[in-house]
Motif scaffolding. Structure first.
Motif, short mmCIF file in Angstrom:
data_model
loop_
_atom_site.label_atom_id
_atom_site.label_comp_id
_atom_site.label_asym_id
_atom_site.label_seq_id
_atom_site.Cartn_x
_atom_site.Cartn_y
_atom_site.Cartn_z
N THR A 31 -6.21 -10.71 7.38
CA THR A 31 -5.94 -9.26 7.38
C THR A 31 -4.85 -8.98 8.41
O THR A 31 -4.62 -9.76 9.31
N GLY A 32 -4.19 -7.84 8.25
CA GLY A 32 -3.19 -7.44 9.23
C GLY A 32 -1.84 -8.10 9.03
O GLY A 32 -0.98 -7.99 9.88
N ALA A 74 -9.37 -10.72 14.02
CA ALA A 74 -8.24 -10.37 13.15
C ALA A 74 -7.78 -8.96 13.56
O ALA A 74 -8.10 -8.51 14.66
N THR A 75 -7.03 -8.30 12.71
CA THR A 75 -6.70 -6.90 12.98
C THR A 75 -6.72 -6.14 11.67
O THR A 75 -6.66 -6.72 10.59
N MET A 76 -6.82 -4.83 11.79
CA MET A 76 -6.80 -3.97 10.61
C MET A 76 -5.39 -3.99 10.00
O MET A 76 -5.24 -4.08 8.80
N GLY A 77 -4.40 -3.90 10.84
CA GLY A 77 -3.03 -3.86 10.35
C GLY A 77 -2.83 -2.68 9.44
O GLY A 77 -3.59 -1.71 9.47
N SER A 78 -1.80 -2.77 8.60
CA SER A 78 -1.54 -1.63 7.76
C SER A 78 -2.13 -1.84 6.36
O SER A 78 -2.08 -0.96 5.54
N GLY A 79 -2.73 -3.00 6.10
CA GLY A 79 -3.50 -3.12 4.86
C GLY A 79 -3.28 -4.34 3.99
O GLY A 79 -3.74 -4.38 2.86
N GLY A 80 -2.62 -5.35 4.51
CA GLY A 80 -2.51 -6.58 3.73
C GLY A 80 -3.81 -7.36 3.84
O GLY A 80 -4.40 -7.44 4.91
N MET A 81 -4.31 -7.90 2.72
CA MET A 81 -5.50 -8.74 2.78
C MET A 81 -5.28 -9.93 1.85
O MET A 81 -5.19 -9.77 0.64
N MET A 100 0.83 -1.20 0.00
CA MET A 100 0.00 0.00 0.00
C MET A 100 0.87 1.25 0.00
O MET A 100 0.66 2.18 -0.77
N ASP A 101 1.84 1.24 0.92
CA ASP A 101 2.66 2.44 1.08
C ASP A 101 3.54 2.66 -0.14
O ASP A 101 3.74 3.78 -0.58
N ARG A 102 4.06 1.54 -0.66
CA ARG A 102 4.91 1.66 -1.84
C ARG A 102 4.17 2.38 -2.96
O ARG A 102 4.72 3.21 -3.67
N SER A 103 2.89 2.05 -3.10
CA SER A 103 2.10 2.63 -4.17
C SER A 103 1.99 4.14 -4.02
O SER A 103 2.09 4.88 -4.99
N VAL A 104 1.79 4.61 -2.79
CA VAL A 104 1.71 6.06 -2.56
C VAL A 104 3.08 6.69 -2.82
O VAL A 104 3.18 7.72 -3.49
N LEU A 105 4.13 6.03 -2.30
CA LEU A 105 5.48 6.59 -2.46
C LEU A 105 5.85 6.69 -3.94
O LEU A 105 6.45 7.66 -4.38
#
Lengths: 373, 155, 643
Positions: free
Chosen positions: C425-426, C452-459, C233-238
């Motif tokens: 998730t998470g 589960a957890t939200m985490g930073s966005g892996g699904m 997710m973050d890579r995509s924004v960066l």
């Protein structure tokens, strides 16, 4: 500093602003078990033995790092806390040799004490264990990583007390271990062998080689003394068994050293009972016989009757000859032909007297002292 | 550890560049590894001397991060799969052939650091077993002869 | 570019950028290429070369625009064509060979081949091509609300003009000239934004703590150490919109009073680092960073720090230790970084998406943001959708959407007619949820409540071919190898837990082991120093909770129904389905399959090594996973092909 009021195990206590829970508890002699903390070192929060319950907090927190706040309510010995501690001890024991019967640290081992307190009798996991070889070739400290619990006290002691940073944690996770220099041996690292790491090690992972097999912790008498090596006047605690020093510990209250020692103070005590150590004065036979100095080519210290032979005498005789020779020298060549060196191993009073002897009795100012070098 | 001659002067510009920056250990190590392909002990000693960071701390940091290699690696990376399918199809023979043919041991490199051999476990191409990867290129249905030949054909 | 000295100059540059964009859209042919890491891995560079070649061949003039990832990983490489005054039309799975054909049809003949076209984005004046779906009409995009990813795939990340034209740095200008630092913090607090790194702490509150903390200088840090396997997710924004991050960071720095900042980015993202460097240089050149930003009193400097390969550095105190040049080991909190962080000074650490969202909150207002999503989790969530799902890719959805909508509507469901089994998730510190939980709303609290957890966005979606025990073991292997080793529960507990799981997947497990899993997990959670240790048991706990029967089958029957755990199942050929095509025979590495053409094949169990090659190649589903003891060994084939 302001005061902070808090409740630990139902007791209202007062702590100093900036205290951790553990520090506050210690001020009031309230026991919280811990492995990684040492009063002389900054807290680490690694062993997770000092976990406590704090009212209003969901998770358990380590008391060694958690700062006190006004009105805080802490429970240090609930079932939940004890269960978490016991689990952590079981984990430590699962990668620790169970050779307490022959371990040097027995009786003086925090892990052993806590295993006793929490009734951890055996390895309940039966998982992978480390098998490090115990072969660090340095002359002073035995390094047994199998007994290391990675509390990092040694890392901090080396950094905070001696300021050398010869010890670091290498690698990570289950593969982490305590290492020196370029992943080398202790003597191949910046280590100065002050022994602070040995002093703070809570188990038998670091142990003085000189002390191996010398006695058990309960057999020794502890004697506080001043280190004889130099003028700093470090306090040492000697572990004495059968009138013999078998180990040197830190005297944390020592006003000039606060527990620190150098390599000589910590490990340089083997001369005391050394077979070569003289305990009676000796003079050359030719001096005893009142003869002139013979040719050096005839020198044989051991041979009966040789003019160079060392002969045991009493103090009266030895000092008499010395005084006579000193007088002769001064009278023949003058006071300034003589020089006096005293030792840091002497007491202040002895050094003072030496000064008097040099300047007033002999009449020269040529006196010096090894601690000035 | 294998001793190789390295030109220690190559890292001087790096040490100069980061001289005034605090906490620059990791970029210094990264740039040093860019130069030598790994972190030679001599370079570590030099970094320690010039930066004032103790050698033990440097190794503590270098061993923490997966990116850093303390041993030299060969110019070419050979990976042989020893997953179940490859194992029964004779992966061990490939390993032996490479070890004997290029004077190295699995997990290590040859004396000239031309080749590094790694054993890996299941690359998910069991139908082509035994599998080898040479510099990332997949070779299936490999034999002892073919893998040695493929490696020899590298520049 | 000139150094901008005030807000008017910024607006002037923005107008110019917009005019330039409009001019291009109205008067020029644009070829837009997705040049994120995923696009390049799929062959975007080769496609780009073909585009230049074909343009020459057709004697066409076009502006070639490189954009970041628009999120459709399964369809890469992407090529968009926008004719003067027209809609932007997306072609998917483009190969170099296809480029010429696309150009001929689209640009010469004016035909739109639905076979290759994914959809269209309306042009500047709403132009569309009849008969082609717009992005909004497509399920993959229709349900998305893109805030953090607002510009990803739409603008050229290496061109600051594109970002300005889209309204970029408007939030910063508003903050600097119309709001006090306290106003900014209030606005972010009012928006209800919770940290997108996973813990979900209120971002505005975090900023306030740091602003109020004593100490100088203060620091703002962006955590771009995205280490979860299968998360990008973050890579995509960066890579796709670096200025959105920079703008958010400058706003945060202004609010907190921090003159310096760091972006801690993992070294495995070279393209992201490259684009960040370009973006930072551009921001400095235009006076959007550095001394007296836009002529104001506020100054801010930003540096990039590259990680060196340690997952735990995603934990904020470990990240700070790493920036300081130490081993990336976390330390106990409190004190929190807001009070004592980098070099012991007050420090604010946020995730990439949190900063990228902040710049939009400042532009559009707290109310706009808090109306999206749910009450307690306002806004959107970004997920990297991977695994056994048709549309893998990057999505941004409003909080509160159900897992079912994500997996079936946006993700298109499970491919190859397989059944959904679980969704993780998470990441490696999260948890999996079963089919019964598919209607769980996706937000911080509901996912945690569900197990589960939200985490930073892996699904990650899995089907029946995944063994949940082995799946948990996989995550545990990862997490325990990434333990820093500082605290006892994580260093030794993770190892012990992994040993139990390994025992079970290799057929040596017992029922007591299931209790042991729960015991170790409980105390790792209770006693570990940081989130890594506390959450390492998460995937195991969740899968044991929801898939206990599968664990029990492993220990009591020594059976792995997914056909994953070696030695715990056999393959059998279903006589009713087998047509004797011989594919499996060819694929079998040990010649364990016996049979003649058009005659039902049989597996010789004495030769079978359960590699699964036959199972994978069979198109008819004729290779079945069976309990081991059910099948007799075939005598006749013994002795053949034994190595």
């Amino acid at each position: 500093m302001g005061k902070v009021n808090l409740i630990i195990d139902g007791k209202e206590i007062q702590a100093e602003q900036g205290d951790t829970i553990l520090q506050a508890a210690r001020r009031h002699n309230h026991y919280i078990p811990i492995l990684c903390d040492h009063p002389a070192l900054p807290p680490e929060g690694a062993c997770r033995i000092c976990l406590v319950e704090i009212e209003g907090q969901r998770a358990l927190h380590p008391s060694c790092t958690y700062p006190v706040t006004e009105g805080m309510v802490v429970e240090t010995n609930t079932e939940r806390v004890r269960a978490a501690r016991k689990f952590n001890l079981e984990l430590l024991i699962s990668d620790h040799p169970l050779d307490c019967m022959t371990c040097e640290a027995t009786g003086n081992c925090l892990l052993q004490d806590l295993a006793y307190e929490y009734e951890v009798k055996e390895d309940v996991f039966h998982g992978t264990r480390h098998h490090f070889s115990v072969n660090d070739p340095n002359p002073f400290i035995q390094v047994d990583r199998n007994k290391c619990i990675l509390c990092r006290r040694c890392v901090r002691a080396c950094r905070e007390i001696n300021g050398v940073e010869a010890i670091s944690v290498f690698y990570r996770g289950f593969n982490a271990y305590i290492g020196f220099g370029a992943d080398s041996s202790m003597d191949n690292s910046p280590c100065e062998f002050c022994g602070s790491c040995v002093e703070v090690c809570p188990t038998g992972a670091l142990w003085p080689k000189l002390s191996l097999g010398q006695g058990r912790s309960w057999e020794v008498e502890k004697v506080q003394t001043t280190c004889p090596y130099c003028g700093v006047g470090c306090q040492l605690v000697l572990e004495v068994k059968d009138n013999k020093i078998i180990k040197v510990d830190s005297a944390w209250e020592g006003p000039s050293n606060h527990g620190w020692t150098c390599v000589k103070g910590r490990f340089g005590y083997d001369f005391i009972q050394h077979a070569d150590r003289l305990d009676k004065p000796r003079v050359r036979k030719y001096l005893l016989d009142g003869k002139q100095k013979p040719a050096a080519s005839k020198r044989d210290h051991e041979k009966e009757g040789n003019p160079w032979q060392w002969v045991e005498v009493d103090w009266e005789v030895a000092l008499g000859i010395t005084a006579e020779k000193m007088n002769q020298t001064r009278d023949t060549y003058g006071a300034d032909s003589m020089g006096f060196l005293t030792s840091a191993k002497c007491l202040n009073e002895e050094n003072y007297l030496m000064n008097k002897l040099t300047r007033q009795v002999i009449g020269t100012n040529s006196i010096d002292h090894c601690a000035r070098l | 550890m294998t001793v190789t001659d390295i030109d220690i002067g190559l890292i001087e510009p790096i040490l100069q560049e980061f001289r005034e920056q605090k906490g620059a250990v990791i970029p210094i190590l990264q740039r040093t590894q860019d130069i030598y392909g790994y972190l030679p002990e001599d370079a570590m000693v030099e970094i320690s001397k010039k930066s004032g960071i103790s050698i033990s701390q440097l190794y503590g940091v270098a061993t923490f991060y997966a990116q850093f290699n303390l041993e030299p690696r060969g110019r070419h990376l050979i990976q042989i799969c020893d997953g179940t399918a490859c194992h029964v199809k004779g992966a061990q023979k490939l390993v032996e052939a490479v070890e004997n043919g290029f004077d190295l041991e699995a997990g290590g490199s040859d004396p000239d650091f031309e080749y590094t051999l790694e054993i890996v476990y299941c690359l998910g191409s069991c139908g082509l077993a035994p599998i080898a990867l040479v510099d990332g290129q997949v070779y299936g249905n490999t034999t002892a002869d073919s893998i040695v030949k493929n490696i020899k054909e590298l520049d | 570019m000139p150094v901008l000295k005030n807000i008017n100059e910024l607006e002037a540059v923005r107008e110019k950028a917009r005019a330039h964009k409009k001019d291009r859209e109205n008067n020029k042919l644009s070829i837009i290429l997705g040049m994120g890491t995923c696009g390049i891995a799929a062959g975007a560079n080769e496609v780009a070369a073909a585009v230049r070649e074909e343009l020459d061949k057709f004697d066409l003039e076009a502006e070639i625009i490189h954009v970041g990832c628009i999120g459709m990983c399964h369809n890469e490489p992407l090529l968009d064509i926008q004719q003067p005054g027209g809609a932007r039309i997306t072609y998917t799975k483009v190969t170099p060979a296809l480029v010429g054909k696309i150009f001929e049809k689209h640009l010469i003949k004016g035909e739109y081949s639905k076979r290759w076209i994914f959809g269209q984005i309306p042009g500047a004046n709403g132009e569309i091509v009849e008969g082609l779906p717009t992005y909004d009409e497509l399920p993959f995009y229709g349900k998305q609300v893109r805030i953090a990813l607002r510009n990803c795939g739409l603008i050229d990340p290496e061109n600051i003009e594109d970002y300005l034209a889209s309204g970029g740095y408007g939030g910063l200008a508003k903050a600097l000239f119309k709001m006090s630092p306290d106003d900014v913090i209030e606005e972010v607090k009012d928006s209800g934004l919770r940290g997108r790194g996973g813990a979900g702490f209120l971002t505005g509150l975090k900023w306030e703590f740091c602003r109020k903390a004593k100490g100088y200088p203060k620091y703002v840090i962006c955590n771009a150490d995205e280490g979860d396997p299968g998360a990008f997710m973050d890579r995509s924004v960066l890579e796709g919109d670096p200025h959105a991050l920079l703008e958010g960071m400058i706003i945060a720095a202004y609010a907190i009073g921090a003159p310096e900042g760091y972006i801690y980015c993992r070294a495995e993202y070279p393209l992201a680092i490259e684009r960040l460097k370009i973006a930072i240089r551009q921001a400095y050149e235009m006076g959007l960073m550095g001394k007296n930003i836009l002529g104001s009193d506020f100054s801010f400097d930003l540096k990039i720090k590259e990680g060196a390969g340690a997952f735990v550095c995603g934990e904020e105190t470990a990240l700070i230790a790493s920036i300081e040049g130490k081993r990336g080991e976390p330390r106990p909190r409190p004190p929190y970084p807001a009070v004592a962080g980098l070099w012991g000074k007050p420090t604010n650490v946020n995730n990439v998406k949190s900063y990228a969202i902040t710049s939009q909150i400042l532009t559009k207002g707290a109310d706009w943001f808090s109306e999206i999503g749910t009450d307690k989790s306002p806004g959107t969530a970004v997920f990297a959708l991977t695994g056994k799902i048709k549309n893998t890719g990057l999505i941004e959805v409003p909080m509160g959407i159900s897992l079912r909508e994500i997996i079936y509507d946006i993700g298109g469901g499970i491919p190859d007619k397989k059944e959904f089994k679980a969704v993780q998730t998470g990441g490696p510190l999260g948890g999996c949820l079963p089919v019964e939980a598919l209607d769980t709303p996706v937000d911080f609290d509901s996912l945690t409540a569900a197990g589960a957890t939200m985490g930073s966005g892996g699904m990650i979606v899995v089907d029946q071919e995944t063994c949940m025990v082995e799946f948990a073991r996989y995550f545990l292997t990862f997490a325990s190898a990434e333990s820093c080793g500082k605290c006892v529960p994580c260093r030794l507990g993770g190892q012990r837990l992994l040993e139990v799981l390994t025992r079970i997947t290799s057929g040596d497990g017992t029922l007591e082991d299931l209790d042991e899993i729960e015991r170790i997990s409980k105390y790792m959670r209770e006693g570990s120093l940081c989130a890594l240790g506390q959450l390492t048991p998460g995937p195991v706990m969740a899968s044991l909770r929801f898939f206990r029967a599968e664990y029990e089958a492993h220990v009591t029957e020594k059976f792995c129904e997914a056909g994953v755990c070696a030695g715990m199942f056999t393959y059998e050929i279903d006589a009713d389905r087998c047509t004797g095509c011989g594919l499996c025979m060819k694929a079998c590495p040990t010649k364990a399959i016996i049979g003649e053409k058009k005659v039902v094949h049989v597996i010789d169990q004495s030769q079978c090594i359960q590699c699964g090659a036959c199972y994978d190649v069979c198109n008819l589903g004729a290779v079945l996973v069976k309990r081991k003891h059910e099948l007799p060994v075939i005598e006749a084939a013994q002795g053949e092909g034994v190595i």
